[in-house]
Design a protein around this motif. Sequence first.
Motif, PDB file in Angstrom:
ATOM      1  N   ASN A 247     134.612  51.312  27.929  1.00 30.23           N
ATOM      2  CA  ASN A 247     134.199  52.706  27.778  1.00 30.23           C
ATOM      3  C   ASN A 247     133.296  52.911  26.572  1.00 30.23           C
ATOM      4  OD1 ASN A 247     135.296  53.793  30.084  1.00 30.23           O
ATOM      5  ND2 ASN A 247     137.274  54.160  29.133  1.00 30.23           N
ATOM      6  N   ARG A 248     133.489  52.135  25.516  1.00 32.74           N
ATOM      7  CA  ARG A 248     132.568  52.237  24.375  1.00 32.74           C
ATOM      8  C   ARG A 248     131.176  51.777  24.781  1.00 32.74           C
ATOM      9  NH1 ARG A 248     136.053  49.065  21.146  1.00 32.74           N
ATOM     10  NH2 ARG A 248     137.921  50.295  20.989  1.00 32.74           N
ATOM     11  N   THR A 249     131.094  50.704  25.563  1.00 29.51           N
ATOM     12  CA  THR A 249     129.803  50.223  26.060  1.00 29.51           C
ATOM     13  C   THR A 249     129.152  51.276  26.950  1.00 29.51           C
ATOM     14  OG1 THR A 249     130.634  47.972  25.975  1.00 29.51           O
ATOM     15  CG2 THR A 249     128.668  48.347  27.299  1.00 29.51           C
ATOM     16  N   LEU A 250     129.945  51.888  27.818  1.00 29.67           N
ATOM     17  CA  LEU A 250     129.443  52.951  28.696  1.00 29.67           C
ATOM     18  C   LEU A 250     128.934  54.126  27.870  1.00 29.67           C
ATOM     19  CD1 LEU A 250     129.092  54.356  31.449  1.00 29.67           C
ATOM     20  CD2 LEU A 250     131.493  55.056  31.264  1.00 29.67           C
ATOM     21  N   LEU A 251     129.679  54.506  26.842  1.00 32.01           N
ATOM     22  CA  LEU A 251     129.274  55.630  25.999  1.00 32.01           C
ATOM     23  C   LEU A 251     127.925  55.365  25.333  1.00 32.01           C
ATOM     24  CD1 LEU A 251     129.783  58.347  24.657  1.00 32.01           C
ATOM     25  CD2 LEU A 251     131.133  57.137  22.922  1.00 32.01           C
ATOM     26  N   ILE A 252     127.730  54.180  24.795  1.00 33.27           N
ATOM     27  CA  ILE A 252     126.454  53.855  24.140  1.00 33.27           C
ATOM     28  C   ILE A 252     125.313  53.880  25.155  1.00 33.27           C
ATOM     29  CG2 ILE A 252     125.185  52.045  22.915  1.00 33.27           C
ATOM     30  CD1 ILE A 252     127.249  53.682  21.258  1.00 33.27           C
ATOM     31  N   SER A 253     125.547  53.383  26.370  1.00 34.03           N
ATOM     32  CA  SER A 253     124.479  53.418  27.375  1.00 34.03           C
ATOM     33  C   SER A 253     124.158  54.857  27.774  1.00 34.03           C
ATOM     34  CB  SER A 253     124.851  52.576  28.595  1.00 34.03           C
ATOM     35  OG  SER A 253     125.901  53.171  29.309  1.00 34.03           O
ATOM     36  N   LEU A 254     125.169  55.723  27.854  1.00 29.56           N
ATOM     37  CA  LEU A 254     124.923  57.138  28.151  1.00 29.56           C
ATOM     38  C   LEU A 254     124.151  57.809  27.007  1.00 29.56           C
ATOM     39  CD1 LEU A 254     128.334  58.226  29.706  1.00 29.56           C
ATOM     40  CD2 LEU A 254     126.155  57.968  30.890  1.00 29.56           C
TER      41      LEU A 254
ATOM     42  N   ALA B 183     135.302  57.036  20.204  1.00 33.86           N
ATOM     43  CA  ALA B 183     133.913  57.471  20.375  1.00 33.86           C
ATOM     44  C   ALA B 183     133.163  57.443  19.042  1.00 33.86           C
ATOM     45  CB  ALA B 183     133.881  58.875  20.977  1.00 33.86           C
ATOM     46  N   ARG B 184     133.817  57.877  17.970  1.00 35.39           N
ATOM     47  CA  ARG B 184     133.184  57.850  16.647  1.00 35.39           C
ATOM     48  C   ARG B 184     132.818  56.435  16.228  1.00 35.39           C
ATOM     49  NH1 ARG B 184     136.627  61.956  14.743  1.00 35.39           N
ATOM     50  NH2 ARG B 184     138.148  60.376  14.170  1.00 35.39           N
ATOM     51  N   GLU B 185     133.717  55.497  16.492  1.00 37.18           N
ATOM     52  CA  GLU B 185     133.474  54.103  16.115  1.00 37.18           C
ATOM     53  C   GLU B 185     132.269  53.542  16.871  1.00 37.18           C
ATOM     54  OE1 GLU B 185     134.191  50.360  14.209  1.00 37.18           O
ATOM     55  OE2 GLU B 185     134.521  52.455  13.746  1.00 37.18           O
ATOM     56  N   ALA B 186     132.179  53.810  18.163  1.00 35.33           N
ATOM     57  CA  ALA B 186     131.043  53.333  18.954  1.00 35.33           C
ATOM     58  C   ALA B 186     129.744  53.917  18.402  1.00 35.33           C
ATOM     59  CB  ALA B 186     131.229  53.705  20.419  1.00 35.33           C
ATOM     60  N   PHE B 187     129.747  55.217  18.112  1.00 37.33           N
ATOM     61  CA  PHE B 187     128.559  55.873  17.568  1.00 37.33           C
ATOM     62  C   PHE B 187     128.190  55.288  16.205  1.00 37.33           C
ATOM     63  CE2 PHE B 187     126.826  59.129  14.736  1.00 37.33           C
ATOM     64  CZ  PHE B 187     125.646  59.417  15.400  1.00 37.33           C
ATOM     65  N   ARG B 188     129.177  55.110  15.337  1.00 40.61           N
ATOM     66  CA  ARG B 188     128.929  54.635  13.983  1.00 40.61           C
ATOM     67  C   ARG B 188     128.239  53.280  13.981  1.00 40.61           C
ATOM     68  NH1 ARG B 188     130.910  51.220  10.556  1.00 40.61           N
ATOM     69  NH2 ARG B 188     132.603  50.561  11.915  1.00 40.61           N
ATOM     70  N   LEU B 189     128.641  52.407  14.898  1.00 42.22           N
ATOM     71  CA  LEU B 189     128.060  51.068  14.950  1.00 42.22           C
ATOM     72  C   LEU B 189     126.635  51.057  15.487  1.00 42.22           C
ATOM     73  CD1 LEU B 189     131.144  49.046  16.188  1.00 42.22           C
ATOM     74  CD2 LEU B 189     130.166  49.070  13.891  1.00 42.22           C
ATOM     75  N   HIS B 190     126.238  52.104  16.232  1.00 41.00           N
ATOM     76  CA  HIS B 190     124.918  52.134  16.865  1.00 41.00           C
ATOM     77  C   HIS B 190     124.057  53.308  16.412  1.00 41.00           C
ATOM     78  CE1 HIS B 190     125.892  48.936  19.749  1.00 41.00           C
ATOM     79  NE2 HIS B 190     127.116  49.427  19.671  1.00 41.00           N
ATOM     80  N   ALA B 191     124.480  54.056  15.423  1.00 50.11           N
ATOM     81  CA  ALA B 191     123.771  55.282  15.014  1.00 50.11           C
ATOM     82  C   ALA B 191     122.328  55.021  14.607  1.00 50.11           C
ATOM     83  CB  ALA B 191     124.529  55.967  13.883  1.00 50.11           C
ATOM     84  N   ALA B 192     122.052  53.885  14.011  1.00 52.20           N
ATOM     85  CA  ALA B 192     120.694  53.589  13.542  1.00 52.20           C
ATOM     86  C   ALA B 192     119.702  53.464  14.698  1.00 52.20           C
ATOM     87  CB  ALA B 192     120.700  52.307  12.713  1.00 52.20           C
TER      88      ALA B 192
ATOM     89  N   ASP C  75     115.491  67.456  13.258  1.00 56.18           N
ATOM     90  CA  ASP C  75     114.419  67.152  12.302  1.00 56.18           C
ATOM     91  C   ASP C  75     114.923  66.382  11.091  1.00 56.18           C
ATOM     92  OD1 ASP C  75     112.642  68.553  13.904  1.00 56.18           O
ATOM     93  OD2 ASP C  75     113.063  70.459  12.897  1.00 56.18           O
ATOM     94  N   LEU C  76     116.110  65.808  11.188  1.00 59.15           N
ATOM     95  CA  LEU C  76     116.737  65.183  10.026  1.00 59.15           C
ATOM     96  C   LEU C  76     116.374  63.718   9.848  1.00 59.15           C
ATOM     97  CD1 LEU C  76     120.286  66.728  10.428  1.00 59.15           C
ATOM     98  CD2 LEU C  76     118.454  67.486   8.919  1.00 59.15           C
ATOM     99  N   GLY C  77     115.946  63.049  10.918  1.00 58.35           N
ATOM    100  CA  GLY C  77     115.613  61.640  10.814  1.00 58.35           C
ATOM    101  C   GLY C  77     116.795  60.714  11.035  1.00 58.35           C
ATOM    102  N   HIS C  78     117.988  61.266  11.216  1.00 57.01           N
ATOM    103  CA  HIS C  78     119.160  60.446  11.535  1.00 57.01           C
ATOM    104  C   HIS C  78     119.990  61.150  12.603  1.00 57.01           C
ATOM    105  CE1 HIS C  78     120.703  63.169   8.406  1.00 57.01           C
ATOM    106  NE2 HIS C  78     121.854  63.080   9.052  1.00 57.01           N
ATOM    107  N   ALA C  79     120.750  60.371  13.319  1.00 50.14           N
ATOM    108  CA  ALA C  79     121.555  60.911  14.414  1.00 50.14           C
ATOM    109  C   ALA C  79     122.841  61.548  13.887  1.00 50.14           C
ATOM    110  CB  ALA C  79     121.905  59.795  15.398  1.00 50.14           C
ATOM    111  N   ARG C  80     123.313  62.570  14.621  1.00 55.14           N
ATOM    112  CA  ARG C  80     124.587  63.209  14.297  1.00 55.14           C
ATOM    113  C   ARG C  80     125.426  63.282  15.566  1.00 55.14           C
ATOM    114  NH1 ARG C  80     123.451  68.767  11.332  1.00 55.14           N
ATOM    115  NH2 ARG C  80     122.351  69.124  13.273  1.00 55.14           N
ATOM    116  N   LEU C  81     126.734  63.343  15.391  1.00 55.03           N
ATOM    117  CA  LEU C  81     127.664  63.324  16.511  1.00 55.03           C
ATOM    118  C   LEU C  81     128.651  64.470  16.413  1.00 55.03           C
ATOM    119  CD1 LEU C  81     128.915  61.738  18.971  1.00 55.03           C
ATOM    120  CD2 LEU C  81     130.383  60.628  17.296  1.00 55.03           C
ATOM    121  N   GLY C  82     128.868  65.127  17.548  1.00 52.19           N
ATOM    122  CA  GLY C  82     129.928  66.115  17.687  1.00 52.19           C
ATOM    123  C   GLY C  82     130.806  65.704  18.859  1.00 52.19           C
TER     124      GLY C  82
END
Length: 121
Positions: free
Chosen positions: A103-110, A71-80, A43-50
């Motif tokens: 693998n970063r591309t694969l992670l974002i698609s997953l 993995a953090r870098e891939a998430f950070r660039l696409h979090a929005a 319910d925060l309006g933004h994505a979070r990563l663990g």
Amino acid sequence: MGALRYAFPRASRLLKTDDFSSVFSLRLGATQGPFQVLARPNDLGHARLGLVVGKRTDKRAVVRNYLKRSAREAFRLHAAEFGGIDFVVRVRERYGRAQAAANRTLLISLMHRAARRCASS
């Protein structure tokens, strides 16, 4: 799109055991290659990563830290793109720098696939 932010603030991280447990219990996700991605709406309006990278993945901490950084870098660039979703990424096998971009591309698609499953449930 606004200016790129190069930080990974605390607000973008899953920090507490309860946060991880709630994502694990919902079990909406996608798995392929070295990654398992689980997701849950928040319910925060933004994505979070663990991130979960166990010692079985590699005994050396330097390798596990590289996998988490990647993995953090891939998430950070696409979090929005993800809005209000909590993700837990489990890295199940190690990979080197040669496979990192693929693998970063694969992670974002997953992550997109897991987000769609969250939206449809």
